[in-house]
Write a protein that holds these residues in place. Structure first.
Motif, PDB file in Angstrom:
ATOM      1  N   ILE A 273       0.878  -1.107   0.082  1.00  0.00           N
ATOM      2  CA  ILE A 273       0.036  -0.255  -0.066  1.00  0.00           C
ATOM      3  C   ILE A 273       0.881   1.311   0.024  1.00  0.00           C
ATOM      4  N   ASN A 278      -0.997   5.150  -5.777  1.00  0.00           N
ATOM      5  CA  ASN A 278      -2.096   5.235  -6.780  1.00  0.00           C
ATOM      6  C   ASN A 278      -2.985   3.838  -6.768  1.00  0.00           C
ATOM      7  N   ASN A 280      -5.676   1.464  -6.252  1.00  0.00           N
ATOM      8  CA  ASN A 280      -7.117   1.469  -6.329  1.00  0.00           C
ATOM      9  C   ASN A 280      -7.835   1.310  -5.199  1.00  0.00           C
ATOM     10  N   ASP A 281      -8.886   1.966  -4.758  1.00  0.00           N
ATOM     11  CA  ASP A 281      -9.518   1.633  -3.273  1.00  0.00           C
ATOM     12  C   ASP A 281      -9.976   0.288  -3.328  1.00  0.00           C
ATOM     13  N   GLU A 282     -10.554  -0.412  -4.262  1.00  0.00           N
ATOM     14  CA  GLU A 282     -10.910  -1.651  -3.886  1.00  0.00           C
ATOM     15  C   GLU A 282      -9.837  -2.487  -3.340  1.00  0.00           C
ATOM     16  N   THR A 283      -8.533  -2.381  -4.137  1.00  0.00           N
ATOM     17  CA  THR A 283      -7.567  -3.494  -3.765  1.00  0.00           C
ATOM     18  C   THR A 283      -6.927  -2.981  -2.323  1.00  0.00           C
ATOM     19  N   ARG A 284      -7.014  -1.657  -2.131  1.00  0.00           N
ATOM     20  CA  ARG A 284      -6.490  -1.050  -0.934  1.00  0.00           C
ATOM     21  C   ARG A 284      -7.313  -1.656   0.265  1.00  0.00           C
ATOM     22  N   LEU A 285      -8.629  -1.752   0.055  1.00  0.00           N
ATOM     23  CA  LEU A 285      -9.531  -2.285   0.967  1.00  0.00           C
ATOM     24  C   LEU A 285      -9.507  -3.683   1.411  1.00  0.00           C
ATOM     25  N   GLN A 286      -9.158  -4.313   0.157  1.00  0.00           N
ATOM     26  CA  GLN A 286      -8.784  -5.984   0.279  1.00  0.00           C
ATOM     27  C   GLN A 286      -7.686  -6.161   1.088  1.00  0.00           C
ATOM     28  N   GLN A 289      -8.186  -5.373   4.622  1.00  0.00           N
ATOM     29  CA  GLN A 289      -8.996  -6.440   5.250  1.00  0.00           C
ATOM     30  C   GLN A 289      -8.077  -7.650   5.733  1.00  0.00           C
TER      31      GLN A 289
END
Length: 469
Positions: A273, A278, A280-286, A289
């Protein structure tokens, strides 16, 4: 300076005490026996004095010739008899007749004693008139107004007759010799045992080798047996300490390994991270988690380690209260309802209502929760968990079983070991720490119970354990 051994000290001390006793006894016996013989002699002279007084009454006057003959007939020519007035004047003596030259006898020890007490004696006193040593005995006849004093020469015969019997001295010496031999036989092995123990203590203190045979050979008495057991116990403890050191190293390695995996995962996700702003939000959230899931695993591991340490190091600090196991199990079934449902498993609770024991609420919860989590993780899809209990007067017997796949026989004996995983890859994938069943066993033992595990013939595992009421 060479140190005196304890055995020698004991031997010398007992001998000194006995010697003091023997000397005291000898002196006491000497005085007692001599006094006994003097008393007998005084009785004889007292009897003669009374007979002399009776003779004077019979004669009616002091007739020297008659009295001299009476003395010779009664005893022998060595007996000296003297009549003395209450004022100390000599009025008759069977040996010396120049009464005008006699000194006053009022101050003689035996005369003074006779005037005061009625009788008196003196041993081994030199006669000022005859220049010989005599044994004197005087009797005061108050009604007649005179003292009759009889005396025997203190010669070899009388000295021998008054001498005490020396047999008891030889008896004491014999007893001392026998006691010396007996004590030596006792204190000899004692001293050798203590010397060996001292050698053992010195070697133990300097961490020297204790495998030498001389440390293990002791005389076959009680102290030797105790000393030998102490050394064997020490060696056993030393061996146990080495085993504990090995286990501690293994435990440390296991803990480090178990901590390393989630920490490495968290660090890897966070680096990804940070190095990719840069992303994306979905990967960062994954990734976040996954970090959170690994942190939960890390937290569970630390909590399990903390609980085991608390049971090992401070069991007395764990509070015991009345615990309702029936309600605790119902709460666990409710808490694991989603996991059971996801595995299509059922939990058959056959416990009677209001099973109450005296124990730790958190540890009782850990016992049944870890057994439940273990069954959910490894029993398999569509299996059934059954929990039952039997009242055994002073304790409850619990049977926790499933109808799953079970484990191979070689793994059964090690299921309760810390960090032992039957399938390491599968366990870590499911978040297992390898401490759940170790916590179960330690918690049961802390409640003065016992636990065992076995494979069921029908398939699956069965845990049987006991908890005191």
């Amino acid at each position: 300076m060479k140190r005196i051994s304890v055995g020698t000290k004991l031997h010398l001390t007992v001998m000194f005490v006995f010697l003091l006793f023997a000397v005291a006894f000898t002196l006491f016996q000497h005085v007692r026996e001599k006094q006994y013989k003097i008393d007998n002699l005084e009785i004889r002279l007292q009897s003669f004095n009374e007979s002399m007084d009776d003779a004077l009454h019979y004669i009616g006057k002091i007739d020297e010739k008659t009295l001299d003959g009476y003395v010779r007939r009664y005893n022998n020519s060595d007996l000296r008899v003297t009549l003395i007035t209450a004022k100390g004047k000599v009025i008759f003596d069977n040996i010396r007749k120049d009464y005008a030259n006699f000194g006053n006898h009022a101050n003689r020890k035996e005369v003074k004693s006779a005037l005061r007490y009625g009788y008196g004696s003196e041993i081994d006193r030199n006669s000022s008139t005859l220049k010989k040593e005599y044994f004197y005995y005087a009797t005061y006849f108050k009604k007649d107004g005179f003292i009759i004093r009889s005396a025997m020469p203190y010669d070899n015969y009388l000295s021998e007759s008054l001498k005490t019997d020396q047999h008891y001295i030889w008896f004491s010496l014999t007893a001392i010799i026998i006691l010396t031999l007996v004590l030596y036989k006792f204190t000899g092995p004692l001293g050798r045992n203590i010397t060996k123990l001292r050698s053992f203590a010195s070697k133990a203190d300097h961490n020297e080798s204790l495998d030498t045979e001389d440390l293990m050979e002791f005389p076959g008495d009680e102290l030797g047996e105790i000393a030998e057991k102490i050394i064997k116990l020490y060696k056993r403890l030393q061996s146990t300490r080495k085993e504990q050191d090995i286990l501690k190293r293994q435990l440390t390695q296991n803990i480090a390994h178990e901590l390393k995996t989630p920490v490495a995962s968290i660090q890897g996700y966070l680096e990804t991270i940070l190095n990719n702003p840069n992303i994306n939000d979905e990967t960062r959230l994954q990734f976040m988690q996954r970090c959170y899931a690994q942190s939960q695993r890390l937290t569970a591991l630390l909590q399990d380690i903390s609980m085991l340490n608390r049971m090992d190091d401070a069991p007395h600090l764990i509070d015991f209260t009345s615990v309702n196991i029936s309600q605790t199990v119902k709460d666990i079934i409710k808490d694991t309802e989603l996991q059971l449902s996801s595995k299509k498993m059922t939990f058959k609770n056959l416990l009677p209502d209001n099973i109450v024991v005296n124990g730790s609420q958190s540890l009782i919860y850990s016992i049944f929760r870890n057994l439940t989590d273990n069954a959910i993780a490894y029993a398999g899809l569509g299996t059934e968990i059954t929990l039952s209990a039997t009242d055994n007067i002073n304790e409850w017997q619990f049977v926790f079983k499933d109808n799953g796949i079970g484990v191979r026989h070689e793994h059964l004996a090690r299921l309760f070991e810390r960090f032992y995983l039957v399938d390491k890859g599968r366990s870590r994938k499911m978040g297992g720490t390898g401490l759940g069943l170790a916590i179960v066993k330690n918690a049961v033992l802390l409640h003065k119970g016992m636990i065992k595990v076995e494979n069921r013939k029908e398939g699956g595992l069965m845990f049987t354990f006991f908890l005191k009421k």
